[in-house]
Design an enzyme around this catalytic site. Sequence first.
Site, PDB file in Angstrom:
ATOM      1  N   GLU A 166       0.803  -1.236   0.000  1.00 57.27           N
ATOM      2  CA  GLU A 166       0.000   0.000   0.000  1.00 57.27           C
ATOM      3  C   GLU A 166       0.832   1.280   0.000  1.00 57.27           C
ATOM      4  O   GLU A 166       0.607   2.175   0.811  1.00 57.27           O
ATOM      5  CB  GLU A 166      -0.975  -0.034   1.193  1.00 57.27           C
ATOM      6  CG  GLU A 166      -1.888  -1.248   1.140  1.00 57.27           C
ATOM      7  CD  GLU A 166      -2.753  -1.457   2.382  1.00 57.27           C
ATOM      8  OE1 GLU A 166      -2.724  -0.604   3.289  1.00 57.27           O
ATOM      9  OE2 GLU A 166      -3.471  -2.473   2.444  1.00 57.27           O
ATOM     10  N   GLU A 271      -6.306 -10.481  -1.913  1.00 61.66           N
ATOM     11  CA  GLU A 271      -7.127 -10.325  -0.699  1.00 61.66           C
ATOM     12  C   GLU A 271      -8.586 -10.239  -1.121  1.00 61.66           C
ATOM     13  O   GLU A 271      -9.250  -9.232  -0.911  1.00 61.66           O
ATOM     14  CB  GLU A 271      -6.702  -9.070   0.084  1.00 61.66           C
ATOM     15  CG  GLU A 271      -5.237  -9.067   0.460  1.00 61.66           C
ATOM     16  CD  GLU A 271      -4.814  -7.907   1.368  1.00 61.66           C
ATOM     17  OE1 GLU A 271      -5.706  -7.201   1.899  1.00 61.66           O
ATOM     18  OE2 GLU A 271      -3.613  -7.716   1.549  1.00 61.66           O
TER      19      GLU A 271
HETATM   20  O1  9MR Z   1      -7.528  -8.492   7.975  1.00 63.64           O
HETATM   21  C1  9MR Z   1      -6.633  -7.720   8.726  1.00 63.64           C
HETATM   22  C2  9MR Z   1      -7.267  -7.322  10.037  1.00 63.64           C
HETATM   23  O2  9MR Z   1      -7.442  -8.456  10.868  1.00 63.64           O
HETATM   24  C3  9MR Z   1      -6.406  -6.301  10.732  1.00 63.64           C
HETATM   25  O3  9MR Z   1      -7.079  -5.829  11.884  1.00 63.64           O
HETATM   26  C4  9MR Z   1      -6.123  -5.168   9.800  1.00 63.64           C
HETATM   27  C5  9MR Z   1      -5.296  -4.121  10.490  1.00 63.64           C
HETATM   28  O4  9MR Z   1      -4.119  -3.849   9.906  1.00 63.64           O
HETATM   29  O5  9MR Z   1      -5.467  -5.648   8.652  1.00 63.64           O
HETATM   30  C6  9MR Z   1      -6.283  -6.492   7.919  1.00 63.64           C
HETATM   31  O6  9MR Z   1      -5.638  -6.915   6.728  1.00 63.64           O
HETATM   32  C7  9MR Z   1      -5.323  -5.890   5.790  1.00 63.64           C
HETATM   33  C8  9MR Z   1      -4.098  -6.335   5.048  1.00 63.64           C
HETATM   34  O7  9MR Z   1      -3.061  -6.595   5.953  1.00 63.64           O
HETATM   35  C9  9MR Z   1      -3.655  -5.296   4.040  1.00 63.64           C
HETATM   36  N1  9MR Z   1      -4.720  -4.942   3.146  1.00 63.64           N
HETATM   37  C10 9MR Z   1      -5.978  -4.585   3.770  1.00 63.64           C
HETATM   38  C11 9MR Z   1      -6.411  -5.711   4.709  1.00 63.64           C
HETATM   39  C12 9MR Z   1      -7.768  -5.439   5.270  1.00 63.64           C
HETATM   40  O8  9MR Z   1      -7.718  -4.326   6.098  1.00 63.64           O
END
Ligand code: 9MR
Length: 380
Positions: A166, A271
């Site tokens: 990101e 994702e």
């Molecule tokens: O799914 C993840 C969630 O459990 C966490 O709380 C969150 C916080 O950083 O991150 C989520 O995963 C993210 C991923 O690492 C990067 N892309 C977006 C995803 C959804 O937020």
Amino acid sequence: MMRLTWTCLLTLVLVTAACEAPGEEPVPAEEAVPALKEVFADAFLVGAALNPDQFYGRDTLGVALITKHFNTITPENVMKWEQIHPEPDRYDFEAADRFVAFGEERDLFIVGHTLVWHNQTPDWVFEDDRGEPLTREALLERMRDHIQTVVGRYRGRVDGWDVVNEALNEDGTLRPTRWLEIIGEDYLAHAFRFAHEADPQAELYYNDYSLTNPAKREGAVRLVQGLLDAGVPVTGIGMQGHYALTYPTLEELETSITTFAGLGVDVMITELDVAVLPRPSEYWGADVTRREELRAELDPYREAFPDSMQQALADRYADFFEVFLRQQEALTRVTFWGVTDGDSWLNNWPIRGRTSYPLLFDRAYRPKPAFFAVVATARE
Ligand code: 9MR
């Protein structure tokens, strides 16, 4: 005594009946449920993001689904900086080790997520002992130590890494993170080089959301082309598929896949989930720091998910998989962000405590109509 027993029995019957929510499909016979990884074996790997309940084996029904359906896994959180490297001189590999062992026990393609990100990265990473911002050289050294320690530990075992996550704004420019601020634009090149030194065989990805938006797509093209021109070892672009019933258009999705493949790198959907709940705003990204207030009208399916919505979700998933299958030469992998609806981050983002239905398996671990719609795309 007798009366009490009958009352109990009646209560039991009523409670049991209530568990069978109206409109839910009967549980299909196991043999009628093909394994996703076999259905798409000739096209791409199929995977899921895992949580500790799954890779520690506590969620036994979840483990059964993962073992049957997926040939690649990504850790949802346990390899993020704040978890794997919580303090300057302390790494905590326990959960990550278990995740990797879980994948090896099943011979899965293991993805590491993620090495360099602006979220879930402690403030100390960017500061010296007195809390002052690090110099460029000191932060590069800290990044090198982190990447080489983590990637080095799993060398030859983790097959691919989300090296930078990101890094782009919605307009395609570089996001103003502390990585950018302190190191400068070449922080990405350094991250990929450090990872490559630590494991020359590992695939190395740039991973982001909203890459179907034209401006962000062009930004990703400039970024990755620039890295490739400089000889930086980027092997793939991960398109986080945080999609919805009306976003993105199939045309934008397909254009992004073909455009990225045109750079000569692998492309993967990293994702995948399809949001079905009302949006509190017109924001379509996946910035985890965004938060909104809960209002009842934003959580309409607490009790049950109507058949019409199940069908809309199934149709939408079928549309996406038709694109993925058409683009199978470009796509190496499709990874869902969770296994069942109960696991999904979308139950808690951008509003905490909603009931969402974004995946192929329901909260009772049963395949949904969307599952069968996806399978059908491979059999057309
Ligand atoms: O799914 C993840 C969630 O459990 C966490 O709380 C969150 C916080 O950083 O991150 C989520 O995963 C993210 C991923 O690492 C990067 N892309 C977006 C995803 C959804 O937020």
